[in-house]
Scaffold this motif. Structure first.
Motif, PDB file in Angstrom:
ATOM      1  N   ARG A  93      -1.280   6.807   0.980  1.00  0.00           N
ATOM      2  CA  ARG A  93       0.030   6.660   1.996  1.00  0.00           C
ATOM      3  C   ARG A  93       0.017   7.779   3.169  1.00  0.00           C
ATOM      4  O   ARG A  93       0.053   7.672   4.303  1.00  0.00           O
ATOM      5  CB  ARG A  93       1.491   6.807   1.510  1.00  0.00           C
ATOM      6  CG  ARG A  93       1.773   5.417   0.495  1.00  0.00           C
ATOM      7  CD  ARG A  93       3.095   5.348  -0.031  1.00  0.00           C
ATOM      8  NE  ARG A  93       3.353   4.286  -0.817  1.00  0.00           N
ATOM      9  CZ  ARG A  93       4.274   4.010  -1.787  1.00  0.00           C
ATOM     10  NH1 ARG A  93       4.961   5.187  -1.783  1.00  0.00           N
ATOM     11  NH2 ARG A  93       4.360   2.787  -2.221  1.00  0.00           N
ATOM     12  N   TYR A 149      -7.911  -2.062  -1.434  1.00  0.00           N
ATOM     13  CA  TYR A 149      -6.670  -1.231  -0.935  1.00  0.00           C
ATOM     14  C   TYR A 149      -6.957  -0.567   0.395  1.00  0.00           C
ATOM     15  O   TYR A 149      -6.292   0.645   0.478  1.00  0.00           O
ATOM     16  CB  TYR A 149      -6.300  -0.196  -2.099  1.00  0.00           C
ATOM     17  CG  TYR A 149      -6.179  -1.044  -3.447  1.00  0.00           C
ATOM     18  CD1 TYR A 149      -4.794  -1.477  -3.321  1.00  0.00           C
ATOM     19  CD2 TYR A 149      -6.658  -0.697  -4.406  1.00  0.00           C
ATOM     20  CE1 TYR A 149      -4.491  -2.280  -4.527  1.00  0.00           C
ATOM     21  CE2 TYR A 149      -6.346  -1.388  -5.757  1.00  0.00           C
ATOM     22  CZ  TYR A 149      -5.206  -1.982  -5.758  1.00  0.00           C
ATOM     23  OH  TYR A 149      -4.651  -2.787  -6.917  1.00  0.00           O
ATOM     24  N   ARG A 183      -1.621  -9.411   1.191  1.00  0.00           N
ATOM     25  CA  ARG A 183      -2.824  -9.449   0.504  1.00  0.00           C
ATOM     26  C   ARG A 183      -3.086 -10.571   0.201  1.00  0.00           C
ATOM     27  O   ARG A 183      -4.106 -11.305   0.127  1.00  0.00           O
ATOM     28  CB  ARG A 183      -2.762  -8.410  -0.738  1.00  0.00           C
ATOM     29  CG  ARG A 183      -3.029  -7.034  -0.385  1.00  0.00           C
ATOM     30  CD  ARG A 183      -3.097  -6.403  -1.591  1.00  0.00           C
ATOM     31  NE  ARG A 183      -2.088  -5.431  -1.593  1.00  0.00           N
ATOM     32  CZ  ARG A 183      -1.584  -4.947  -2.626  1.00  0.00           C
ATOM     33  NH1 ARG A 183      -2.147  -5.462  -4.033  1.00  0.00           N
ATOM     34  NH2 ARG A 183      -0.728  -4.085  -2.810  1.00  0.00           N
ATOM     35  N   ARG A 222      -1.626   6.829  -4.823  1.00  0.00           N
ATOM     36  CA  ARG A 222      -0.897   6.213  -3.901  1.00  0.00           C
ATOM     37  C   ARG A 222      -0.273   7.127  -3.095  1.00  0.00           C
ATOM     38  O   ARG A 222      -0.142   6.727  -1.632  1.00  0.00           O
ATOM     39  CB  ARG A 222       0.203   5.387  -4.887  1.00  0.00           C
ATOM     40  CG  ARG A 222       0.838   4.239  -4.135  1.00  0.00           C
ATOM     41  CD  ARG A 222       1.984   3.656  -4.912  1.00  0.00           C
ATOM     42  NE  ARG A 222       3.012   4.604  -5.214  1.00  0.00           N
ATOM     43  CZ  ARG A 222       4.064   3.930  -5.561  1.00  0.00           C
ATOM     44  NH1 ARG A 222       4.356   2.734  -6.301  1.00  0.00           N
ATOM     45  NH2 ARG A 222       5.191   4.795  -5.925  1.00  0.00           N
ATOM     46  N   SER A 223       0.389   8.309  -3.393  1.00  0.00           N
ATOM     47  CA  SER A 223       0.774   9.162  -2.544  1.00  0.00           C
ATOM     48  C   SER A 223      -0.297   9.683  -1.476  1.00  0.00           C
ATOM     49  O   SER A 223       0.034   9.657  -0.091  1.00  0.00           O
ATOM     50  CB  SER A 223       1.255  10.380  -3.070  1.00  0.00           C
ATOM     51  OG  SER A 223       2.602   9.915  -3.654  1.00  0.00           O
ATOM     52  N   THR A 268       2.065  -6.733  -0.546  1.00  0.00           N
ATOM     53  CA  THR A 268       1.289  -7.885  -1.752  1.00  0.00           C
ATOM     54  C   THR A 268       1.430  -9.339  -1.019  1.00  0.00           C
ATOM     55  O   THR A 268       0.290  -9.929  -1.250  1.00  0.00           O
ATOM     56  CB  THR A 268       2.439  -7.885  -2.914  1.00  0.00           C
ATOM     57  OG1 THR A 268       2.999  -6.932  -3.317  1.00  0.00           O
ATOM     58  CG2 THR A 268       1.779  -8.584  -4.290  1.00  0.00           C
ATOM     59  N   GLY A 272       1.173   2.152   4.784  1.00  0.00           N
ATOM     60  CA  GLY A 272       1.918   3.441   4.300  1.00  0.00           C
ATOM     61  C   GLY A 272       3.397   3.225   4.026  1.00  0.00           C
ATOM     62  O   GLY A 272       4.155   4.055   3.646  1.00  0.00           O
ATOM     63  N   SER A 273       3.738   1.892   4.288  1.00  0.00           N
ATOM     64  CA  SER A 273       5.166   1.479   4.266  1.00  0.00           C
ATOM     65  C   SER A 273       5.563   1.536   2.718  1.00  0.00           C
ATOM     66  O   SER A 273       4.704   1.385   1.739  1.00  0.00           O
ATOM     67  CB  SER A 273       5.631   0.323   4.699  1.00  0.00           C
ATOM     68  OG  SER A 273       5.279  -0.820   3.648  1.00  0.00           O
ATOM     69  N   SER A 274       6.868   1.820   2.378  1.00  0.00           N
ATOM     70  CA  SER A 274       7.159   2.023   0.764  1.00  0.00           C
ATOM     71  C   SER A 274       7.379   0.333   0.282  1.00  0.00           C
ATOM     72  O   SER A 274       7.548   0.491  -1.062  1.00  0.00           O
ATOM     73  CB  SER A 274       8.300   2.672   0.703  1.00  0.00           C
ATOM     74  OG  SER A 274       9.411   2.203   1.545  1.00  0.00           O
ATOM     75  N   SER A 275       7.179  -0.595   1.016  1.00  0.00           N
ATOM     76  CA  SER A 275       7.634  -1.843   0.603  1.00  0.00           C
ATOM     77  C   SER A 275       6.385  -2.568  -0.084  1.00  0.00           C
ATOM     78  O   SER A 275       5.407  -2.763   0.707  1.00  0.00           O
ATOM     79  CB  SER A 275       8.108  -2.598   1.515  1.00  0.00           C
ATOM     80  OG  SER A 275       7.939  -4.084   1.421  1.00  0.00           O
ATOM     81  N   GLY A 276       6.324  -2.310  -1.155  1.00  0.00           N
ATOM     82  CA  GLY A 276       5.316  -3.119  -2.066  1.00  0.00           C
ATOM     83  C   GLY A 276       5.098  -4.500  -1.834  1.00  0.00           C
ATOM     84  O   GLY A 276       4.093  -4.997  -1.735  1.00  0.00           O
ATOM     85  N   SER A 277       6.149  -5.395  -1.721  1.00  0.00           N
ATOM     86  CA  SER A 277       6.264  -6.641  -1.894  1.00  0.00           C
ATOM     87  C   SER A 277       5.563  -7.284  -0.457  1.00  0.00           C
ATOM     88  O   SER A 277       4.750  -8.053  -0.482  1.00  0.00           O
ATOM     89  CB  SER A 277       7.414  -7.049  -2.002  1.00  0.00           C
ATOM     90  OG  SER A 277       8.107  -7.342  -0.849  1.00  0.00           O
TER      91      SER A 277
END
Lengths: 737, 383
Positions: free
Chosen positions: B359, B250, B266, B355-356, B263, B255-260
């Motif tokens: 970020r 990790y 990664r 997580r916060s 992913t 910092g972006s909110s887009s998890g995908s």
């Protein structure tokens, strides 16, 4: 004058703002653009400055090149530079100095700027600017007061305050932070002295307002950098609680700065002074409260469109509210954020985390179902794992959870490979849970062995995961593989250092299932030693049952008595503040105690005492299968068969799957002659479908087979019953989960 | 109120045995004088330093002659690293350990500055202690120190819980007004318990261990501004040991909110992920004195009562004003480890909080130099 190039900029500016709105969700880009926009605005106002450009002075309608003055300054001749300015632009002493200071500051010659400013007696200038008190006091009409405000010579005030502010900035850049803070403080003091009523809206020229706003914003920053946290806190509060006529962005920046300071500085701010408190309004009393309040206000401003989007606000609030266990409030905040800021899947997933953290698993699962839909983001690992976890706690959705866990395992690749073990563990848990509601024996044993298989795979990947050891222990115990269960129970206690009561309880139960009562006793006593009085409930209950198994009913009654005292003391003193998490999990309810005691008395045929205990239990829970069951047992014990039967049947009406009553009805029916035998038999098969490891059910089924003359079947059943009896725990293994 | 006579009596017994077995070099006059005036606190500090000199191989001479010896002791790097390495020795936590006894006595001196010196070592004590619990190594000495800290906090708080009234914007507040009429004042406020009320404990019962260490950490947090950076760095290192995850995967968390997108990214990098052992760290982290073998050896259960104060301290290390580069580096590593761990535990609150923090660290690192208090340069300088 609007030149062509600045005209172009205006058009660009408009374009930027349109795009800015369109791109709000790409937070950072838009921030960048907003800043560009500010820069554009500023350069439009003041004429662009680029490196190496020739600077000029302008005042009173005249202008003059700065080169000559610069040369004089470089020679160290402040006086000459000053006088040439005064002559060229017809300025007074202070005005000339102010211009020179600005030039030096702009050129980065900070020491020089300080020398220039030192020549002005700023304090005297401020005093001259203060309105005459005699003039002010007699004013009776509201109008005359505002007149007196007009008399403040704003031009002069701007000049002086600007000069002090530049002095503060110069000192800041030179690293003389404390002095800088003092100068900055002077600006604010001066403003307060000059404008008694606070800064009047629309009556102050833009330049003055700008200086004031900048000083207000700079001061806490300076104290912070200088390492004076208490001064920083009061500067922040002064900025936010006095009237400075700040614009929205500036105010928002200060509020955010303060919130961040409160959250992370580690300095306790203490409640604000009484003077700032208004009757009936909410006054934060510690850092977390104040920070959360400020962040909530900022988010409200965001949704009203008063300030530009700042993703970090939500992150700070998330951190603060998660620390307070208030993820439910956080969920509400997330829901208030305008659509388009977060991608919907991100929003669903964050909300799911919040709801799950607040114990609202159903809500969380519904959201996760949406976000894991094949058209959304079906591969998001965190969502898959969370969904599987929620499902693993409820047998009715366990099958769904199996699907999530399998998807999680296949998606745990690359950098996420470390989560494979988690996926396997959840798969095992979901399968185990699913097995509990499966309709056929075949299905059940298949699910159970698959569950064990994935849990074992998981522990190979994560040998140090103590939770896994515990879950394997429980699974093996339920499978009546007691030796392996014992090994895992011990491993769990070793790994956790015995810090969880459930580990001790599992160990004691496994030992009791092995009929090693005295060892189970030792374990329970050790566990009692390791537990504070308030949390001993479940252990005392265990101990009482151990005593019963050891045929020491009197000791058991004594233990129950202790337990009752504990429960009642808890009921009296458990305010909302006492509950720590572990205690809440392990709180024994009073109903269970009375019920257990009633069972104990009725097993000793103390019918009266049993009745009394039962009535106590009934007071706490009016209609429950357990009390009806116990009632039936008491009737039966006293030979009132019809009443007993009625109670058992009532119990089944209340809870159709209540196994003990099914068995007791079957037992009664089997004694009523051959016509009732088929009914009894079907009741027992039903009971065994629900709880296949119930030895009593096997025993009575055996009796029926024997009475019907099916000796072979009877032998099988008795064998099963006796095997189960040898491995029967004193409480069901799943009670430790 | 809980009044558990058995525990409170053991508390006294325990303290008695501790103080009776100690062989302090402190003179009786000093221990009895409770006055907090400067000279007495100075002599207290000096005698404390003197007794420390019998334990440590060497002490810088400047300590004793310093005008504020306890402050100098707190910030003396040489002494701190000496004490740290002693605390990491295999037998450091035994009941008869000199250093633990010194820490205990020093904390009991009820001199604020000296107490800070003891708190400075809390990260190592707690770190070594918690990782050692499952190893059946003697730890009574550590427990005595931790109990002293716990008892101190219990007294300062008068056993009271720490609570937070989560604000509700429908009520007017200090910082905002509402148009809605003021309803009953108590409605809509959520009472959150940050730290439940405290009961006196005389021994460390295993089920209360996390709570006792957690409360000690709460005490540490309340003094964290006065702690030397090195102490915080040690804390961050132990967070990684406790988490049992190295969290390397990790490190690049965006910092972006887009998890995908992350992913996917990664996945592209996938396959390269090996659990890397940071040899340097591992040696230090081998709290038990032996070199810890592999990642995850010191992994401990992280119930909320322990994790919550840990996260608060970590938040400070990452985002406090006037930061230290090395500290931020260690703290963000600790944070990734704890994030990885909370994913393993699927602990929603911990996932949200870590997580916060990650970020925020990321955006803080990217923050440009835009300064609203700067005056724009202009070509025309006017009044």
């Amino acid at each position: 004058m609007l030149t062509w190039s600045s005209g172009v900029k205006v058009v660009m500016h408009c374009k930027l703002s349109v795009e800015w709105i369109r791109d709000r969700d790409k937070g950072e880009i838009c921030e960048q653009r907003a800043r560009e926009q500010i820069v554009v605005n500023q350069s439009m106002e003041s004429g662009e400055y680029e490196e190496g450009m020739e600077v000029e002075f302008s005042a009173n309608g005249n202008s003059m090149k700065a080169t000559e003055v610069q040369a004089k300054l470089d020679e160290g001749n402040i006086q000459e530079a000053e006088s040439s300015l005064r002559e060229g632009l017809s300025l007074n002493f202070e005005e000339a100095r102010a211009l020179l200071g600005k030039l030096e500051y702009q050129r980065g010659n900070l020491e020089g700027a300080l020398r220039v400013f030192d020549g002005i007696d700023l304090q005297a200038a401020i005093e001259r600017l203060q309105p005459n008190l005699a003039e002010k006091t007699p004013s009776k009409k509201g109008r005359s007061r505002s007149d007196s405000q007009h008399t403040v010579p704003q031009h002069a005030a701007t000049l002086v305050l600007d000069a002090i502010y530049l002095k503060a900035k110069s000192l800041q850049k030179l690293g003389r932070l404390k002095e800088a803070a003092n100068e900055c403080n002077n600006v604010l003091d001066a403003v307060e002295k000059i404008f008694h009523q606070g800064i009047p809206d629309a009556q102050v020229d833009g330049r003055l307002q700008e200086t004031v706003s900048q000083s207000v914003e700079l001061l806490p920053e300076l104290w912070k950098q200088a390492g004076y946290p208490q001064e920083a806190i009061s500067a922040y509060r002064r900025a936010l609680l006095s009237q400075w006529n700040l614009d929205n962005d500036c105010c928002a920046r200060i509020q955010k700065g303060f919130a961040v300071f409160l959250l992370y500085s580690g300095v306790e701010a203490g409640p604000p002074s009484l003077g700032a408190q208004v009757e009936g309004s909410y006054v934060p009393k510690n850092n977390l409260e104040e920070a959360i309040l400020l962040l909530m206000i900022l988010l409200r401003k965001l949704s009203l469109g008063k300030t530009k989007w700042d993703s970090s606000l939500m992150e700070h609030l998330t951190f603060a509210l998660s620390l307070c266990n208030q993820t439910f409030v956080l969920a509400k905040q997330l829901e208030e954020i305008m659509p388009g800021v977060y991608h919907r899947v991100d929003r669903w997933n964050s909300l799911a985390l919040c709801y799950c953290g607040a114990g609202q698993n159903q809500e969380a699962l519904n959201l996760l179902r949406k976000s894991l839909h094949k058209h959304e983001r079906p591969e998001e690992l965190m969502a898959l794992l969370l969904a599987a976890k929620i499902c693993s706690e409820d047998s009715y959705v366990a099958a769904e959870g199996v699907g999530y866990a399998q998807r999680a395992i296949s998606n745990a690749q690359g950098l996420d490979e470390h989560l494979k073990g988690v996926g396997l563990r959840l798969l095992g848990l979901c399968l185990g849970k699913q097995a509990k509601v499966s309709s056929s024996d075949f299905e059940r044993s298949r699910l159970q062995s698959e569950a064990l298989k994935s849990l074992n795979e998981a522990i190979n990947l994560e040998p140090n995961n103590s939770d896994l050891a515990f879950e394997l222990g429980v699974h093996y115990a339920e499978h009546r593989n007691l030796d392996t269960a014992l090994r895992y129970a011990k491993k769990f206690i070793d790994q956790t250092g015995g810090c969880l009561i459930k580990g001790w309880r599992l160990l004691a139960l496994v030992l009791s299932a092995q009929q090693r009562f005295s060892e189970a006793h030792v374990v329970t006593d050790a566990a009692l030693d390791e537990t504070a009085k308030w949390e001993q409930g479940p252990l005392l209950r265990l101990k009482a049952k151990l005593k019963i198994s050891e045929s020491l009913p009197m000791d058991a009654i004594e233990t129950y008595r202790n337990l009752l005292a504990l429960v009642q003391a808890q009921r009296k003193s458990f305010g909302p503040l006492r509950i720590s998490l572990q205690v809440e999990d392990d709180k024994v309810n009073e109903f269970e105690v009375w019920h257990g005691l009633s069972d104990l008395y009725s097993s000793l045929s103390y019918w009266k005492d049993a009745e009394i205990c039962l009535s106590k239990a009934r007071e706490l829970k009016q209609h429950s299968a357990e009390t009806l069951h116990a009632e039936g047992v008491i009737f039966e014990g006293q030979g009132q068969i019809q009443e007993a039967l009625a109670a058992y049947i009532d119990c089944l009406l209340l809870e159709p799957c209540y196994v003990p009553c099914k068995i007791l009805i079957a037992a009664l029916l089997s004694k009523m002659g051959s016509t009732a035998l088929p009914v009894a038999r079907s009741l027992l098969s039903d009971a065994l479908r629900i709880d296949p490891s119930n030895r009593k059910a096997w025993y009575y089924l055996g009796m029926i087979h024997r009475d019907d003359g099916r000796i072979g079947d009877a032998i099988d059943c008795f064998q099963a019953a006796s095997m189960l009896e040898e491995s029967d725990p004193i409480e069901s293994f799943s009670s430790v989960l | 109120m809980s009044n558990d006579p058995s525990t409170s009596s053991t508390a006294e017994d325990h303290q008695d045995t501790i103080s009776s077995t100690t062989t302090t070099t402190t003179t009786p006059t000093i221990t009895t004088s409770a006055s907090s005036d400067h000279s007495s606190s100075r002599s207290k500090a000096q005698s404390t330093i003197q007794s420390l000199s019998t334990i440590l191989p060497s002490l810088p001479p400047s300590l004793a002659s310093s005008s504020n010896p306890s402050r100098s002791l707190l910030h003396d790097h040489h002494t701190a690293s000496n004490i740290s390495s002693l605390l990491r020795l295999p037998d450091s936590g035994a009941g008869d350990n000199n250093l633990c006894r010194w820490l205990y006595d020093t904390f009991q001196s009820s001199d604020n500055d000296l107490q800070l010196v003891v708190l400075r070592f809390l990260p190592i004590i707690a770190g070594v202690y918690l990782s050692r619990v499952s190893l059946r190594i003697p730890i009574a000495g550590f427990e005595a120190v931790l109990l002293a800290l716990y008892a101190h906090e219990t007294t300062t708080r008068a056993s009271q819980a720490i609570t937070v009234n989560v604000p509700d914007l429908s009520h007017p507040s200090l910082y905002h007004e509402t148009k809605a009429p003021i309803k009953n004042n108590s409605t809509g406020l959520n009472l959150a318990v940050i730290s439940p009320s405290l009961e006196p404990y005389g021994t460390v019962r295993s089920t209360r261990r996390a709570r006792i260490v957690g409360v000690a950490l709460e005490l540490y947090y309340s003094k964290i501004c006065e702690m030397p950076v090195q102490s915080k760095i040690e804390f961050c290192e132990f967070c990684r040991v406790w988490a049992g995850q190295d969290g390397e995967m990790y490190k690049e968390m965006t910092g972006s909110s887009s998890g995908s997108s992350s992913t996917n990214k990664r996945k592209e990098e996938g396959g390269k992920c090996e659990v890397q052992e940071d040899g340097n760290d591992e040696n230090k982290e081998g709290g038990s004195g032996k070199a810890a073998v592999g990642v995850g050896m010191g992994r401990i259960p992280l119930p909320w009562e322990l994790l919550q104060p840990v996260l608060r301290i970590l938040g400070h290390c990452l985002l406090c004003p006037n930061q230290n580069k090395e500290l931020i580096d260690k703290a963000s590593k600790a944070c990734t480890s704890l994030y990885a761990r909370s994913m393993h535990d699927i602990n929603p609150k911990a996932i949200l909080a870590t997580r916060s923090l990650l970020r925020l660290t990321n955006t803080a690192a990217k923050d440009d130099i835009f300064d609203p208090t700067e005056i724009p340069k202009s070509r025309v300088i006017s009044i």
